[in-house]
Design a protein around this motif. Structure first.
Motif, PDB file in Angstrom:
ATOM      1  N   ASP A  29       1.047  -9.710   2.432  1.00 44.14           N
ATOM      2  CA  ASP A  29       1.024  -8.853   1.366  1.00 44.14           C
ATOM      3  C   ASP A  29       0.020  -7.586   1.623  1.00 44.14           C
ATOM      4  O   ASP A  29      -1.242  -7.630   1.507  1.00 44.14           O
ATOM      5  N   PHE A  30       0.420  -6.630   2.332  1.00 47.05           N
ATOM      6  CA  PHE A  30      -0.452  -5.282   2.411  1.00 47.05           C
ATOM      7  C   PHE A  30      -0.560  -4.489   1.207  1.00 47.05           C
ATOM      8  O   PHE A  30       0.535  -3.790   1.101  1.00 47.05           O
ATOM      9  N   VAL A  31      -1.643  -4.648   0.693  1.00 49.11           N
ATOM     10  CA  VAL A  31      -1.927  -3.897  -0.393  1.00 49.11           C
ATOM     11  C   VAL A  31      -0.968  -3.904  -1.605  1.00 49.11           C
ATOM     12  O   VAL A  31      -0.622  -2.752  -2.205  1.00 49.11           O
ATOM     13  N   GLY A  32      -0.115  -4.849  -1.796  1.00 52.26           N
ATOM     14  CA  GLY A  32       0.907  -5.075  -2.761  1.00 52.26           C
ATOM     15  C   GLY A  32       2.259  -4.223  -2.399  1.00 52.26           C
ATOM     16  O   GLY A  32       2.953  -3.811  -3.227  1.00 52.26           O
ATOM     17  N   CYS A  33       2.493  -3.886  -1.098  1.00 43.58           N
ATOM     18  CA  CYS A  33       3.503  -3.283  -0.468  1.00 43.58           C
ATOM     19  C   CYS A  33       4.871  -4.169  -0.560  1.00 43.58           C
ATOM     20  O   CYS A  33       4.815  -5.230   0.003  1.00 43.58           O
ATOM     21  N   SER A  34       5.687  -3.838  -1.393  1.00 39.21           N
ATOM     22  CA  SER A  34       6.945  -4.738  -1.710  1.00 39.21           C
ATOM     23  C   SER A  34       8.115  -4.300  -0.544  1.00 39.21           C
ATOM     24  O   SER A  34       9.030  -5.030  -0.432  1.00 39.21           O
ATOM     25  N   ASP A  35       8.018  -3.118  -0.281  1.00 39.90           N
ATOM     26  CA  ASP A  35       9.033  -2.453   0.747  1.00 39.90           C
ATOM     27  C   ASP A  35       8.470  -2.655   2.352  1.00 39.90           C
ATOM     28  O   ASP A  35       7.187  -2.116   2.682  1.00 39.90           O
ATOM     29  N   TYR A  36       9.188  -3.262   3.048  1.00 40.37           N
ATOM     30  CA  TYR A  36       8.339  -3.758   4.467  1.00 40.37           C
ATOM     31  C   TYR A  36       8.151  -2.354   5.221  1.00 40.37           C
ATOM     32  O   TYR A  36       7.347  -2.384   6.157  1.00 40.37           O
ATOM     33  N   ALA A  37       9.298  -1.558   5.171  1.00 41.56           N
ATOM     34  CA  ALA A  37       9.128  -0.206   5.979  1.00 41.56           C
ATOM     35  C   ALA A  37       7.787   0.608   5.421  1.00 41.56           C
ATOM     36  O   ALA A  37       7.207   0.939   6.342  1.00 41.56           O
ATOM     37  N   LYS A  38       7.377   0.437   4.369  1.00 41.71           N
ATOM     38  CA  LYS A  38       6.173   1.036   3.672  1.00 41.71           C
ATOM     39  C   LYS A  38       5.025   0.380   4.286  1.00 41.71           C
ATOM     40  O   LYS A  38       3.999   1.091   4.648  1.00 41.71           O
ATOM     41  N   GLN A  39       5.213  -1.052   4.164  1.00 41.96           N
ATOM     42  CA  GLN A  39       3.919  -1.892   4.723  1.00 41.96           C
ATOM     43  C   GLN A  39       3.790  -1.595   6.366  1.00 41.96           C
ATOM     44  O   GLN A  39       2.717  -1.266   6.808  1.00 41.96           O
ATOM     45  N   GLN A  40       4.938  -1.429   7.226  1.00 39.11           N
ATOM     46  CA  GLN A  40       5.013  -1.314   8.532  1.00 39.11           C
ATOM     47  C   GLN A  40       4.249   0.274   8.726  1.00 39.11           C
ATOM     48  O   GLN A  40       3.369   0.382   9.545  1.00 39.11           O
ATOM     49  N   GLU A  41       4.698   1.097   7.928  1.00 34.69           N
ATOM     50  CA  GLU A  41       4.180   2.680   8.144  1.00 34.69           C
ATOM     51  C   GLU A  41       2.680   2.682   7.738  1.00 34.69           C
ATOM     52  O   GLU A  41       1.874   3.027   8.642  1.00 34.69           O
ATOM     53  N   GLU A  42       1.907   2.019   6.710  1.00 39.99           N
ATOM     54  CA  GLU A  42       0.760   2.183   6.439  1.00 39.99           C
ATOM     55  C   GLU A  42      -0.044   1.183   7.525  1.00 39.99           C
ATOM     56  O   GLU A  42      -1.213   1.583   7.755  1.00 39.99           O
ATOM     57  N   SER A  43       0.478   0.258   7.770  1.00 32.10           N
ATOM     58  CA  SER A  43      -0.259  -0.763   8.909  1.00 32.10           C
ATOM     59  C   SER A  43      -0.309  -0.428  10.116  1.00 32.10           C
ATOM     60  O   SER A  43      -1.566  -0.315  10.493  1.00 32.10           O
ATOM     61  N   THR A  44       0.816   0.458  10.521  1.00 29.41           N
ATOM     62  CA  THR A  44       0.812   0.735  12.150  1.00 29.41           C
ATOM     63  C   THR A  44      -0.357   2.110  12.156  1.00 29.41           C
ATOM     64  O   THR A  44      -1.025   2.209  13.120  1.00 29.41           O
ATOM     65  N   PHE A  45      -0.270   3.003  11.158  1.00 26.76           N
ATOM     66  CA  PHE A  45      -1.073   3.927  11.173  1.00 26.76           C
ATOM     67  C   PHE A  45      -2.495   3.396  10.974  1.00 26.76           C
ATOM     68  O   PHE A  45      -3.509   4.079  11.689  1.00 26.76           O
ATOM     69  N   LEU A  46      -2.717   2.670   9.979  1.00 29.39           N
ATOM     70  CA  LEU A  46      -4.198   2.312   9.964  1.00 29.39           C
ATOM     71  C   LEU A  46      -4.805   1.786  11.258  1.00 29.39           C
ATOM     72  O   LEU A  46      -5.864   1.995  11.673  1.00 29.39           O
TER      73      LEU A  46
END
Length: 260
Positions: free
Chosen positions: A52-69
């Motif tokens: 659970d990346f900072v409460g992201c329910s949308d996997y695409a959003k999680q992928q976007e924020e994680s890869t950029f970080l």
């Protein structure tokens, strides 16, 4: 009769780069493999469907924020480590003697280290990130199937998620330049000493600037003036130029001092 320049000769510079790579080639390869392994593990962990990346329910959003970080801060960390090795060839008596016996000029030696530790490490991280992201996609597809939102991002696709490419690459540029300068001040344990100095300076700056910022702070202020954005884009370049020029003269000074 054609004479070689005493300051810079391309053939002599190429020999200097080849010599540095032969002496430390295996070490750099191991560091590149470590970079690939760490980047792959971070990408898989932070883009794992069960995480659970900072409460992201949308996997695409999680992928976007994680890869950029990971690209931003992982890249800065690896590039800082590479820049800290700019003076690695002067950290012991044997390495220093080996460097001093090279027939290359000071500028050629400095540019050789710059090409390997700054440019080379940056290119290596981009390649490692591209491979690591492909491994991430393959692993998650193998374990969980075709998840909605799962896609290959890569080192160039991740830049789309940045607020500004100037800020992203300016951040890398400033970090590398700072640690490169730090390596000429503290050749041994350069990364730790430079990092500690930066943290100390940031704490002092924050304490001193709190009072100044409070005088100009406006709670209703929501937009950033153009002049602040201009400064934010130009300062990293100016700082990098200052650091690399100063690092060169520090490098040259070290060559002279340790010659006798």
């Amino acid at each position: 009769m054609k004479t070689q320049s005493q300051i810079f000769d391309f053939g002599r510079f190429a020999d200097c780069v080849s010599r540095d790579l032969r002496l430390n080639g295996k070490s750099w390869m191991l560091k590149a493999l470590m970079m690939l392994g760490v980047t792959t593990l971070l990408l898989i962990f932070y883009t794992h469907p069960d995480y659970d990346f900072v409460g992201c329910s949308d996997y695409a959003k999680q992928q976007e924020e994680s890869t950029f970080l990971i690209f931003r801060f992982g890249g800065a960390a690896f590039c800082a480590l590479g820049a800290s090795m700019l003076m690695e060839n002067m950290t012991s008596k044997g390495l220093r003697l080996n460097s001093l016996m090279s027939p290359a000029s000071d500028l050629e030696k400095y540019l050789s280290r710059f090409l390997i530790c700054i440019v080379g490490v940056t290119v290596a991280f981009i390649i490692c990130f591209a491979i690591a992201d492909a491994i991430r996609v393959f692993y998650i597809m193998h374990e969980y199937g075709d998840i909605d939102g799962l896609s290959y991002v890569g080192p160039f696709g991740v830049q789309v998620f940045a607020e500004s490419k100037f800020y992203l690459w300016g951040f890398f540029l400033a970090v590398q330049a700072t640690f490169a300068l730090g390596s000429t001040v503290w050749p041994k344990n350069a990364f730790l000493k430079t990092f500690g100095t930066i943290v100390l300076l940031l704490v002092i700056f924050r304490i001193m600037s709190d009072g100044v910022f409070s005088l100009f702070y406006n709670p209703g202020f929501r937009t950033v003036p153009d002049w602040i954005e201009t400064i934010a884009k130009t300062v990293p370049t100016i700082w990098a130029i200052f650091c690399y020029i100063t690092a060169y003269y520090r490098f040259k000074e070290s060559e002279i001092i340790n010659r006798f």
